[in-house]
Structures are given as structure tokens and as C-alpha cells.
Design a protein around this motif. Structure first.
Motif, PDB file in Angstrom:
ATOM      1  N   GLU A 178     -53.792 -26.432  25.565  1.00 42.19           N
ATOM      2  CA  GLU A 178     -55.144 -25.986  25.194  1.00 42.19           C
ATOM      3  C   GLU A 178     -55.076 -24.651  24.474  1.00 42.19           C
ATOM      4  OE1 GLU A 178     -59.437 -25.950  25.106  1.00 42.19           O
ATOM      5  OE2 GLU A 178     -58.006 -27.560  25.536  1.00 42.19           O
ATOM      6  N   LYS A 179     -54.225 -23.765  24.935  1.00 39.77           N
ATOM      7  CA  LYS A 179     -54.050 -22.458  24.298  1.00 39.77           C
ATOM      8  C   LYS A 179     -53.490 -22.609  22.886  1.00 39.77           C
ATOM      9  CE  LYS A 179     -51.647 -18.027  25.002  1.00 39.77           C
ATOM     10  NZ  LYS A 179     -50.667 -18.109  23.919  1.00 39.77           N
ATOM     11  N   LYS A 180     -52.510 -23.501  22.720  1.00 44.19           N
ATOM     12  CA  LYS A 180     -51.913 -23.711  21.395  1.00 44.19           C
ATOM     13  C   LYS A 180     -52.943 -24.240  20.405  1.00 44.19           C
ATOM     14  CE  LYS A 180     -47.021 -24.343  22.525  1.00 44.19           C
ATOM     15  NZ  LYS A 180     -46.560 -23.286  21.605  1.00 44.19           N
ATOM     16  N   LEU A 181     -53.874 -25.072  20.878  1.00 42.75           N
ATOM     17  CA  LEU A 181     -54.900 -25.616  19.984  1.00 42.75           C
ATOM     18  C   LEU A 181     -55.885 -24.554  19.519  1.00 42.75           C
ATOM     19  CD1 LEU A 181     -55.666 -29.034  21.725  1.00 42.75           C
ATOM     20  CD2 LEU A 181     -54.455 -28.666  19.578  1.00 42.75           C
ATOM     21  N   SER A 182     -55.919 -23.426  20.213  1.00 40.08           N
ATOM     22  CA  SER A 182     -56.818 -22.339  19.816  1.00 40.08           C
ATOM     23  C   SER A 182     -56.161 -21.374  18.833  1.00 40.08           C
ATOM     24  CB  SER A 182     -57.269 -21.556  21.057  1.00 40.08           C
ATOM     25  OG  SER A 182     -56.189 -20.798  21.596  1.00 40.08           O
ATOM     26  N   GLU A 183     -54.867 -21.519  18.620  1.00 41.05           N
ATOM     27  CA  GLU A 183     -54.151 -20.609  17.733  1.00 41.05           C
ATOM     28  C   GLU A 183     -54.352 -21.004  16.276  1.00 41.05           C
ATOM     29  OE1 GLU A 183     -50.162 -20.921  19.120  1.00 41.05           O
ATOM     30  OE2 GLU A 183     -50.547 -19.787  20.982  1.00 41.05           O
ATOM     31  N   PRO A 184     -54.346 -20.041  15.347  1.00 39.78           N
ATOM     32  CA  PRO A 184     -54.512 -20.367  13.924  1.00 39.78           C
ATOM     33  C   PRO A 184     -53.392 -21.278  13.429  1.00 39.78           C
ATOM     34  CG  PRO A 184     -54.759 -17.998  14.303  1.00 39.78           C
ATOM     35  CD  PRO A 184     -54.242 -18.583  15.577  1.00 39.78           C
ATOM     36  N   VAL A 185     -53.743 -22.140  12.497  1.00 42.60           N
ATOM     37  CA  VAL A 185     -52.772 -23.071  11.917  1.00 42.60           C
ATOM     38  C   VAL A 185     -52.063 -22.408  10.751  1.00 42.60           C
ATOM     39  CG1 VAL A 185     -52.542 -25.235  10.624  1.00 42.60           C
ATOM     40  CG2 VAL A 185     -54.061 -25.106  12.614  1.00 42.60           C
ATOM     41  N   ARG A 186     -50.747 -22.615  10.678  1.00 42.76           N
ATOM     42  CA  ARG A 186     -49.967 -22.161   9.526  1.00 42.76           C
ATOM     43  C   ARG A 186     -49.373 -23.379   8.830  1.00 42.76           C
ATOM     44  NH1 ARG A 186     -48.868 -16.735   9.401  1.00 42.76           N
ATOM     45  NH2 ARG A 186     -48.512 -17.271   7.205  1.00 42.76           N
ATOM     46  N   VAL A 187     -49.642 -23.483   7.531  1.00 43.86           N
ATOM     47  CA  VAL A 187     -49.097 -24.584   6.745  1.00 43.86           C
ATOM     48  C   VAL A 187     -48.471 -24.019   5.473  1.00 43.86           C
ATOM     49  CG1 VAL A 187     -50.654 -26.361   7.610  1.00 43.86           C
ATOM     50  CG2 VAL A 187     -51.358 -24.947   5.675  1.00 43.86           C
ATOM     51  N   HIS A 188     -47.747 -24.894   4.736  1.00 43.40           N
ATOM     52  CA  HIS A 188     -46.986 -24.394   3.590  1.00 43.40           C
ATOM     53  C   HIS A 188     -47.877 -23.866   2.477  1.00 43.40           C
ATOM     54  CE1 HIS A 188     -47.921 -28.553   2.494  1.00 43.40           C
ATOM     55  NE2 HIS A 188     -47.720 -28.228   1.239  1.00 43.40           N
ATOM     56  N   ASN A 189     -49.100 -24.386   2.307  1.00 35.86           N
ATOM     57  CA  ASN A 189     -50.027 -23.875   1.292  1.00 35.86           C
ATOM     58  C   ASN A 189     -51.171 -23.121   1.964  1.00 35.86           C
ATOM     59  OD1 ASN A 189     -50.973 -26.181   2.470  1.00 35.86           O
ATOM     60  ND2 ASN A 189     -51.910 -27.016   0.610  1.00 35.86           N
ATOM     61  N   ASP A 190     -50.797 -22.322   2.926  1.00 36.81           N
ATOM     62  CA  ASP A 190     -51.733 -21.626   3.800  1.00 36.81           C
ATOM     63  C   ASP A 190     -52.748 -20.780   3.021  1.00 36.81           C
ATOM     64  OD1 ASP A 190     -52.130 -18.808   5.366  1.00 36.81           O
ATOM     65  OD2 ASP A 190     -52.131 -20.460   6.788  1.00 36.81           O
ATOM     66  N   ASP A 191     -52.259 -19.935   2.107  1.00 33.46           N
ATOM     67  CA  ASP A 191     -53.143 -19.005   1.398  1.00 33.46           C
ATOM     68  C   ASP A 191     -54.187 -19.748   0.574  1.00 33.46           C
ATOM     69  OD1 ASP A 191     -53.384 -15.963   0.483  1.00 33.46           O
ATOM     70  OD2 ASP A 191     -53.588 -17.202  -1.321  1.00 33.46           O
ATOM     71  N   LYS A 192     -53.775 -20.788  -0.127  1.00 25.64           N
ATOM     72  CA  LYS A 192     -54.692 -21.562  -0.958  1.00 25.64           C
ATOM     73  C   LYS A 192     -55.799 -22.194  -0.124  1.00 25.64           C
ATOM     74  CE  LYS A 192     -54.730 -25.684  -3.900  1.00 25.64           C
ATOM     75  NZ  LYS A 192     -53.900 -26.771  -4.479  1.00 25.64           N
ATOM     76  N   LEU A 193     -55.428 -22.803   0.988  1.00 24.21           N
ATOM     77  CA  LEU A 193     -56.423 -23.465   1.832  1.00 24.21           C
ATOM     78  C   LEU A 193     -57.373 -22.465   2.478  1.00 24.21           C
ATOM     79  CD1 LEU A 193     -54.231 -26.195   3.567  1.00 24.21           C
ATOM     80  CD2 LEU A 193     -55.927 -26.523   1.769  1.00 24.21           C
TER      81      LEU A 193
END
Length: 514
Positions: A178-193
Motif C-alpha cells: 500500500e505504501k509503494k502504491l502511494s509513491e511517485p512513479v518513475r518511468v523512462h520518459n518521466d519529464d515529458k509525461l
């Protein structure tokens, strides 16, 4: 059918079976594997359920097994010898000298073979995630793999057992998820998204949510062509479901507004989870779905007041049902989805803290200092006597020129300088082992890599059984190719974490590098 390839190698999939209860096969590793087989519509494996001494409920199996999967029930004594040395699940290639063991390794193999059999199923390969690394790192070094592969399935099994007698305690591993689901997502095109999300927020004036109701209203329930209204659904949902329907997220027609372009990266809004690893549906979601479903069944029956403590997990559970073929697969595997009430994901109520429950084991030891001396100290602390001694015969060496070419590490895809150093290293190891080994001994090369040590030993000690254990598939495939060239019949290859090897042996070998 066009595009479908026939598998050239016959493979057997072996799964533990302890008992069946309320639509779930135990251990959960077996339920998870059968769910993936059904989801992939994979029929290229011969599936065997292996009974334990306490196996019960065999007559009820048909109610929780997909009719599309042909399953044979066997005893543990009927397992091939190489599989008897491993924890299940395990996959074996005939003629029974190459085994893959452990949940993550087996599931990744099922996905790869399903795609090889039918390359039109690109969405199956997408389960392996960006760069095809989902659950690739072994549990010894990856906390995420360990959580998905080991600790959550085991914690849920214990939770279900406890619930039959008394109200069970919430597993710490579920609180961790549950804690992990609250953390921000990091992806390879993070800045663009994130900039696209900022633009969306500015246009809407409010931050979109990922609530259950939004998912249900924006994602059609058809199992074949879900579409999301791009004008109002959250950016995360649009990106996630556009990938599932094999449509790329359209590029912005115009340049981003100046206030979006000039916003510092640190001021951009974070991306929210759609699925457990981030924006995209992956193997990790399939691993966790049977576990979380059975957890929520008990919560709703016996601890309904606790459900509000898991708003993100409940939202994920509702959302995953909208993924194409998930509902159909669940029905085939005896899973009847719950209809959960909508929970407030931004509640001000006090959420349970991980500090208040037993900690999930951390895999990284910040106090660890590399090198031989600290390692020797750790061994001695465990009661293992460690001694340094000079080489008993420093002038002894293998006659590499007299050995077949495939025995030499030069055949293992390395530079000539490195191959020379590897030969010098092998001189020492082979001398020690060949002077200790007796006919009939079992020799295990742990963390074997490309099999440089094991192949030499198998060639020089034909009356001994040599087993190579390595987590990296490509390294073992290269080792097997060299072994086949030599015609070795006394060598096994096991792709698995070390902890999944349960066999006995006379001589064990591992190279520790610093």
C-alpha cells in the motif's frame, strides 16, 4: 495458423499442490502460475501437479483449473532427478538436463515461450516491462522481486491459515505494498509525461484522480477494445490503457505552453500509480492479483472495517479488472472478483505506519564493506571455520592445448586477456576439486556464470555429476551450448536463485569477487 511457431523442445512444467480451498490452489505460487498460463493462452507446456504428503481436495480441482490447460497429477517420486533438487515451480527441457526453478524465472520463461510460439501476441511480451526487466533481478538483490515472489505470497498463505481460527493480523508486506502504491512513479520518459500532466491540470483547474469510479466510467468493459476519453481521463490512465490496446499515446500537436516548458523538474507534478510497477500492466500485477484477491476476500468477510486502510490497493484491484482478458482468465481460474465500495484515496484518516508493524526484511546492509576479510568474518560469525593457506602445488597447471577447444574459457565470449586470467584461476580450482573428488560424487558450481569451472570439471571427471546453478539465462544457455559441443552427459544446468536449490552434494564451489 499463420505466425504460430511449433516449439522444438518438449518442456514440462512442475507445480506443487498441497490443497484447494475456496477457489484457491495452494501454494499460491501454483495459483499464480496457472493464472499466467491461462492469461497467455499457453498450451506449449505439459503441466504436472506434484502432490505432497498432505495433499487434499484433489477431487475439487476441476472447479479451479482452466479447461484449456491439460494437467497430469504425479507424486514427488516421479519427478525427474534434476527437479528433485529444486524448489517448485520448475520447468524442464527434455532430455531433463536444463531446469528453470523459482516463481519469477518460471513465469518469465512462460511469457517468452508464449511469444516465441505466437509472435503476434506482442501484448504478452509487454508483460516483461520496459527493457524486459520485470522481476528479472533475483530476490537476493532486489527487494521488489523478493516482495512479489516470496514475501507477499507466503504472508497471504499464513494470513489465510490464521483466518480460519481467529481474526488475523494484517501482514506487514501488505502495508508495504500500500505504501509503494502511494509513491511517485518513475518511468523512462518521466519529464515529458509530467509536463503533459501539468498542462492537463492547468487546463482542468483541478488534479484528476485515479478513483475506482473514474476507471469504471472512462474505461469500457469490453475485453477486446477498451478506450479512454482522452479529454477528461487522467494522463496516467490514458497512457496505461493506450499501451494495453496497442495504440501509442499521440504526440502533442503543438509545442507546450511557455509556462509548462519553463517549469523546473522539481516543480512538476508526480505521476500516480495505475498498476503496481507504475503506469503499465506487467507480470508483477499478475503475480499479485491472486494474492491480493484472497486477502481482500478475508478482509471483506471478517475485517471489513480494515478495508478503508487500503484505498490504493482497492483501487488497483478494481482497475486491473478492466485489463483485457483479466476477467475471462479469472473466471477460468475460479476467481470471482469482489465488488468493492469506493474508498477515499485522499483520506485524512491516519493510515497504518510500517513503523507500527514488524518490518519487512531489508536486503541492503549499509554497514557491509566488500573484500575478503569482512566476508571471512561473516562466515566465522555463522560458525563456519575459514582458513587461508598457500596453494598446495603452485606449479601444477592444466594442459589447455591438449583439451578440446570448447573446454577453454576462450569459447565463453570473453577477451583473450581475460580468458588467460580465467585459465590461471581455473588451474587452482580444478587442482583442488580433482584431488578431492571420488567417482559418483555430486559437484555443484554455484553462481556458475558461463560454466567455465563446471565444464572443465565435467570433462575431466566423467564419473562425477556436475551441476551448474546460475540466475542469468543467457550465461547458462552459452554454457549448455559448449557442453553439447563436448558431448557431456554428466552435467546439469539449473537457472535459479541459490536458495531454490535443495539438492545434496559432495563438493560445492562458488567464486566470490570483490
Amino acid at each position: 495458423m499463420k505466425g504460430i511457431k511449433k516449439s522444438l523442445t518438449e518442456e514440462y512444467l512442475y507445480l506443487d499442490f498441497s490443497y484447494q480451498k475456496e477457489g484457491c490452489i495452494f501454494p499460491l505460487h501454483t495459483s499464480i502460475t496457472l493464472f499466467l498460463l491461462s492469461y497467455c493462452d499457453c498450451k506449449i507446456f505439459k503441466v504436472c501437479l506434484v502432490l505432497t504428503g498432505e495433499s487434499t481436495g484433489i477431487s475439487l480441482l476441476k472447479s479451479v483449473l482452466s479447461e484449456d490447460v491439460e494437467i497430469q497429477i504425479i507424486s514427488r517420486q516421479e519427478l525427474p532427478p534434476i527437479v528433485q533438487s529444486c524448489c517448485l515451480p520448475a520447468v524442464v527441457e527434455r532430455p531433463d538436463n536444463f531446469c528453470r526453478a523459482g516463481l519469477a524465472v518460471v513465469l518469465r520463461h512462460i511469457i517468452q515461450k508464449s511469444y516465441e510460439a505466437d509472435p503476434s501476441k506482442k501484448e504478452i511480451l509487454e508483460l516483461l516491462g520496459f527493457k524486459k526487466t520485470c522481476l528479472k533481478a533475483c530476490a537476493e538483490v532486489s527487494q521488489w522481486t523478493r516482495l512479489c515472489e516470496l514475501t507477499i505470497p507466503l504472508a497471504i498463505e499464513n494470513f489465510l491459515k490464521e483466518s480460519s481460527d481467529q481474526p488475523p493480523a494484517i501482514p506487514a508486506e501488505i502495508l508495504e505494498l500500500e505504501k509503494k502504491l502511494s509513491e511517485p512513479v518513475r518511468v523512462h520518459n518521466d519529464d515529458k509525461l509530467r509536463r503533459q500532466k501539468l498542462k492537463q491540470q492547468k487546463a482542468a483547474g483541478v488534479r484528476p484522480s485515479l478513483s475506482k469510479e473514474e476507471t469504471k466510467s472512462k474505461v469500457h468493459r469490453q475485453e477486446t477494445s477498451e478506450e479512454v476519453d482522452s479529454s477528461s481521463a487522467s494522463l496516467e490512465l490514458r497512457v496505461a490503457f493506450s499501451k494495453l490496446t496497442v495504440h501509442e499515446e499521440p504526440a502533442p500537436a503543438n509545442r507546450e505552453p511557455a509556462h509548462v516548458r519553463k517549469t523546473k523538474a522539481s516543480d512538476l507534478p508526480p505521476l500516480d500509480h495505475v498498476f503496481v510497477e507504475g503506469l503499465y500492466f506487467t507480470l508483477a500485477d499478475i503475480v499479485l492479483l491472486p494474492c491480493i484477491h484472497h486477502f481482500l476476500v478475508i478482509i471483506c468477510k471478517k475485517l471489513s472495517e480494515k478495508l478503508v486502510e487500503f484505498p490504493l490497493l482497492a483501487a488497483w484491484y478494481q482497475r486491473i479488472q478492466e485489463v483485457p482478458r483479466v476477467k475471462t482468465t479469472a473466471s477460468q481460474c475460479g476467481i470471482q472478483f469482489l465488488n468493492l465500495p469506493e474508498l477515499q484515496t485522499t483520506s485524512n484518516e491516519q493510515q497504518p505506519s510500517l513503523d507500527e508493524v514488524p518490518c519487512v526484511e531489508e536486503q541492503n546492509d549499509p554497514s557491509f564493506i566488500g573484500g575478503p576479510r569482512p566476508t571471512m568474518t561473516k562466515l566465522m560469525e555463522k560458525g563456519i571455520e575459514v582458513m587461508f593457506s598457500p596453494h598446495p602445488c603452485p606449479t601444477w597447471t592444466l594442459d589447455w592445448d591438449a583439451l578440446p577447444a570448447a573446454v577453454s574459457p576462450k569459447e565463453g565470449k570473453m577477451s583473450s586477456d581475460r580468458a588467460l586470467r580465467k585459465q590461471q584461476q581455473l588451474n587452482n580450482l580444478v587442482y583442488v576439486v580433482t584431488n578431492q573428488a571420488k567417482p559418483g560424487d555430486r559437484i555443484v558450481d554455484f553462481c556458475s556464470g558461463g560454466g567455465h569451472v563446471g565444464i572443465v570439471l565435467a570433462h575431466m571427471l566423467p564419473s562425477c555429476q556436475v551441476t551448474l546453478i546460475e540466475n542469468k539465462e543467457l550465461s547458462l544457455i552459452r554454457a549448455k551450448k559448449r557442453s553439447d559441443e563436448l558431448g557431456l552427459s554428466n552435467i546439469w544446468f539449473i537457472q535459479a536463485n541459490m536458495e531454490y536449490f535443495t539438492g545434496t552434494f559432495n563438493i560445492g564451489h562458488i567464486i566470490i569477487t570483490w
